[in-house]
Write a protein that holds these residues in place. Structure first.
Motif, PDB file in Angstrom:
ATOM      1  N   ALA A 133      65.991 -24.594  20.448  1.00  0.00           N
ATOM      2  CA  ALA A 133      65.747 -26.019  20.704  1.00  0.00           C
ATOM      3  C   ALA A 133      66.760 -26.545  21.718  1.00  0.00           C
ATOM      4  O   ALA A 133      66.417 -27.331  22.600  1.00  0.00           O
ATOM      5  N   ARG A 134      67.994 -26.096  21.597  1.00  0.00           N
ATOM      6  CA  ARG A 134      69.032 -26.505  22.554  1.00  0.00           C
ATOM      7  C   ARG A 134      68.688 -26.007  23.957  1.00  0.00           C
ATOM      8  O   ARG A 134      68.803 -26.748  24.930  1.00  0.00           O
ATOM      9  N   ALA A 135      68.256 -24.769  24.044  1.00  0.00           N
ATOM     10  CA  ALA A 135      67.886 -24.213  25.352  1.00  0.00           C
ATOM     11  C   ALA A 135      66.695 -24.971  25.942  1.00  0.00           C
ATOM     12  O   ALA A 135      66.672 -25.267  27.140  1.00  0.00           O
ATOM     13  N   ALA A 136      65.714 -25.299  25.122  1.00  0.00           N
ATOM     14  CA  ALA A 136      64.522 -25.994  25.612  1.00  0.00           C
ATOM     15  C   ALA A 136      64.824 -27.432  26.015  1.00  0.00           C
ATOM     16  O   ALA A 136      64.272 -27.939  26.994  1.00  0.00           O
ATOM     17  N   ALA A 137      65.713 -28.097  25.279  1.00  0.00           N
ATOM     18  CA  ALA A 137      66.056 -29.485  25.590  1.00  0.00           C
ATOM     19  C   ALA A 137      67.024 -29.574  26.762  1.00  0.00           C
ATOM     20  O   ALA A 137      67.032 -30.560  27.495  1.00  0.00           O
ATOM     21  N   GLY A 138      67.853 -28.549  26.912  1.00  0.00           N
ATOM     22  CA  GLY A 138      68.855 -28.579  27.971  1.00  0.00           C
ATOM     23  C   GLY A 138      70.085 -29.395  27.618  1.00  0.00           C
ATOM     24  O   GLY A 138      70.958 -29.609  28.456  1.00  0.00           O
ATOM     25  N   VAL A 139      70.158 -29.869  26.379  1.00  0.00           N
ATOM     26  CA  VAL A 139      71.321 -30.619  25.897  1.00  0.00           C
ATOM     27  C   VAL A 139      71.618 -30.177  24.468  1.00  0.00           C
ATOM     28  O   VAL A 139      70.729 -29.723  23.748  1.00  0.00           O
ATOM     29  N   GLU A 140      72.866 -30.337  24.073  1.00  0.00           N
ATOM     30  CA  GLU A 140      73.271 -29.988  22.711  1.00  0.00           C
ATOM     31  C   GLU A 140      72.913 -31.105  21.738  1.00  0.00           C
ATOM     32  O   GLU A 140      72.515 -30.855  20.604  1.00  0.00           O
ATOM     33  N   GLN A 141      73.085 -32.340  22.207  1.00  0.00           N
ATOM     34  CA  GLN A 141      72.790 -33.493  21.368  1.00  0.00           C
ATOM     35  C   GLN A 141      72.534 -34.709  22.236  1.00  0.00           C
ATOM     36  O   GLN A 141      72.878 -34.724  23.422  1.00  0.00           O
ATOM     37  N   GLU A 142      71.913 -35.720  21.635  1.00  0.00           N
ATOM     38  CA  GLU A 142      71.644 -36.953  22.353  1.00  0.00           C
ATOM     39  C   GLU A 142      71.361 -38.064  21.360  1.00  0.00           C
ATOM     40  O   GLU A 142      71.079 -37.807  20.186  1.00  0.00           O
ATOM     41  N   LEU A 143      71.426 -39.286  21.846  1.00  0.00           N
ATOM     42  CA  LEU A 143      71.049 -40.444  21.053  1.00  0.00           C
ATOM     43  C   LEU A 143      69.633 -40.845  21.439  1.00  0.00           C
ATOM     44  O   LEU A 143      69.279 -40.857  22.626  1.00  0.00           O
ATOM     45  N   LEU A 144      68.831 -41.171  20.445  1.00  0.00           N
ATOM     46  CA  LEU A 144      67.486 -41.690  20.682  1.00  0.00           C
ATOM     47  C   LEU A 144      67.405 -43.076  20.072  1.00  0.00           C
ATOM     48  O   LEU A 144      67.767 -43.272  18.905  1.00  0.00           O
ATOM     49  N   ALA A 145      66.925 -44.041  20.841  1.00  0.00           N
ATOM     50  CA  ALA A 145      66.650 -45.389  20.339  1.00  0.00           C
ATOM     51  C   ALA A 145      65.154 -45.467  20.085  1.00  0.00           C
ATOM     52  O   ALA A 145      64.347 -45.211  20.979  1.00  0.00           O
ATOM     53  N   LEU A 146      64.804 -45.802  18.854  1.00  0.00           N
ATOM     54  CA  LEU A 146      63.413 -45.824  18.418  1.00  0.00           C
ATOM     55  C   LEU A 146      63.110 -47.156  17.751  1.00  0.00           C
ATOM     56  O   LEU A 146      64.015 -47.818  17.246  1.00  0.00           O
ATOM     57  N   PRO A 147      61.843 -47.531  17.698  1.00  0.00           N
ATOM     58  CA  PRO A 147      61.488 -48.757  16.974  1.00  0.00           C
ATOM     59  C   PRO A 147      61.811 -48.623  15.483  1.00  0.00           C
ATOM     60  O   PRO A 147      61.718 -47.533  14.914  1.00  0.00           O
ATOM     61  N   ALA A 148      62.191 -49.721  14.850  1.00  0.00           N
ATOM     62  CA  ALA A 148      62.415 -49.720  13.405  1.00  0.00           C
ATOM     63  C   ALA A 148      61.164 -49.204  12.717  1.00  0.00           C
ATOM     64  O   ALA A 148      60.047 -49.461  13.159  1.00  0.00           O
ATOM     65  N   GLY A 149      61.349 -48.445  11.656  1.00  0.00           N
ATOM     66  CA  GLY A 149      60.223 -47.874  10.933  1.00  0.00           C
ATOM     67  C   GLY A 149      59.775 -46.526  11.463  1.00  0.00           C
ATOM     68  O   GLY A 149      58.831 -45.934  10.952  1.00  0.00           O
ATOM     69  N   SER A 150      60.459 -46.018  12.488  1.00  0.00           N
ATOM     70  CA  SER A 150      60.098 -44.719  13.063  1.00  0.00           C
ATOM     71  C   SER A 150      60.353 -43.594  12.072  1.00  0.00           C
ATOM     72  O   SER A 150      61.200 -43.696  11.184  1.00  0.00           O
ATOM     73  N   THR A 151      59.619 -42.519  12.262  1.00  0.00           N
ATOM     74  CA  THR A 151      59.694 -41.358  11.386  1.00  0.00           C
ATOM     75  C   THR A 151      60.280 -40.161  12.137  1.00  0.00           C
ATOM     76  O   THR A 151      60.475 -40.212  13.357  1.00  0.00           O
ATOM     77  N   VAL A 152      60.488 -39.075  11.403  1.00  0.00           N
ATOM     78  CA  VAL A 152      60.924 -37.823  12.021  1.00  0.00           C
ATOM     79  C   VAL A 152      59.895 -37.387  13.070  1.00  0.00           C
ATOM     80  O   VAL A 152      60.266 -36.951  14.160  1.00  0.00           O
ATOM     81  N   ALA A 153      58.614 -37.535  12.773  1.00  0.00           N
ATOM     82  CA  ALA A 153      57.563 -37.185  13.737  1.00  0.00           C
ATOM     83  C   ALA A 153      57.683 -38.018  15.010  1.00  0.00           C
ATOM     84  O   ALA A 153      57.505 -37.493  16.121  1.00  0.00           O
ATOM     85  N   ASP A 154      58.009 -39.298  14.873  1.00  0.00           N
ATOM     86  CA  ASP A 154      58.181 -40.162  16.045  1.00  0.00           C
ATOM     87  C   ASP A 154      59.379 -39.702  16.883  1.00  0.00           C
ATOM     88  O   ASP A 154      59.315 -39.693  18.118  1.00  0.00           O
ATOM     89  N   ALA A 155      60.457 -39.319  16.220  1.00  0.00           N
ATOM     90  CA  ALA A 155      61.638 -38.831  16.941  1.00  0.00           C
ATOM     91  C   ALA A 155      61.311 -37.545  17.685  1.00  0.00           C
ATOM     92  O   ALA A 155      61.700 -37.371  18.848  1.00  0.00           O
TER      93      ALA A 155
END
Length: 87
Positions: free
Chosen positions: A15-37
């Motif tokens: 997953a790290r290789a595919a994303a090209g980053v080790e970690q990141e912050l995601l801003a999502l609408p309130a009520g978002s799920t793991v699937a949304d992320a």
């Protein structure tokens, strides 16, 4: 109450290789799920990560996610764990 949640996503192994980053912050609408992320991360990083996410499992603040419909709270950490080869 905020209309957004910000989560930290950590990618491991393939997953790290595919994303090209080790970690990141995601801003999502309130009520978002793991699937949304996962969908947001796939949109951000492309088809290669999308394929990895389809077979990945997730930890939410260190606890295994049983359903991708699990809602996210502000400030949580979501770990993306692709299938690991081993022996």
């Amino acid at each position: 109450m905020s209309d957004k949640v910000t989560i930290q996503v950590r990618y491991f192994a393939g997953a790290r290789a595919a994303a090209g980053v080790e970690q990141e912050l995601l801003a999502l609408p309130a009520g978002s799920t793991v699937a949304d992320a996962a969908r947001t991360a796939a949109e951000r990083h492309g088809e290669k990560l999308s394929g990895v996410l389809a077979s990945s499992s997730f930890l939410l603040d260190g606890i295994a996610v049983r359903s991708r419909a699990t809602r996210l709270s502000d400030g949580v950490q979501l770990d993306v764990l692709p299938p690991f080869a081993g022996g």
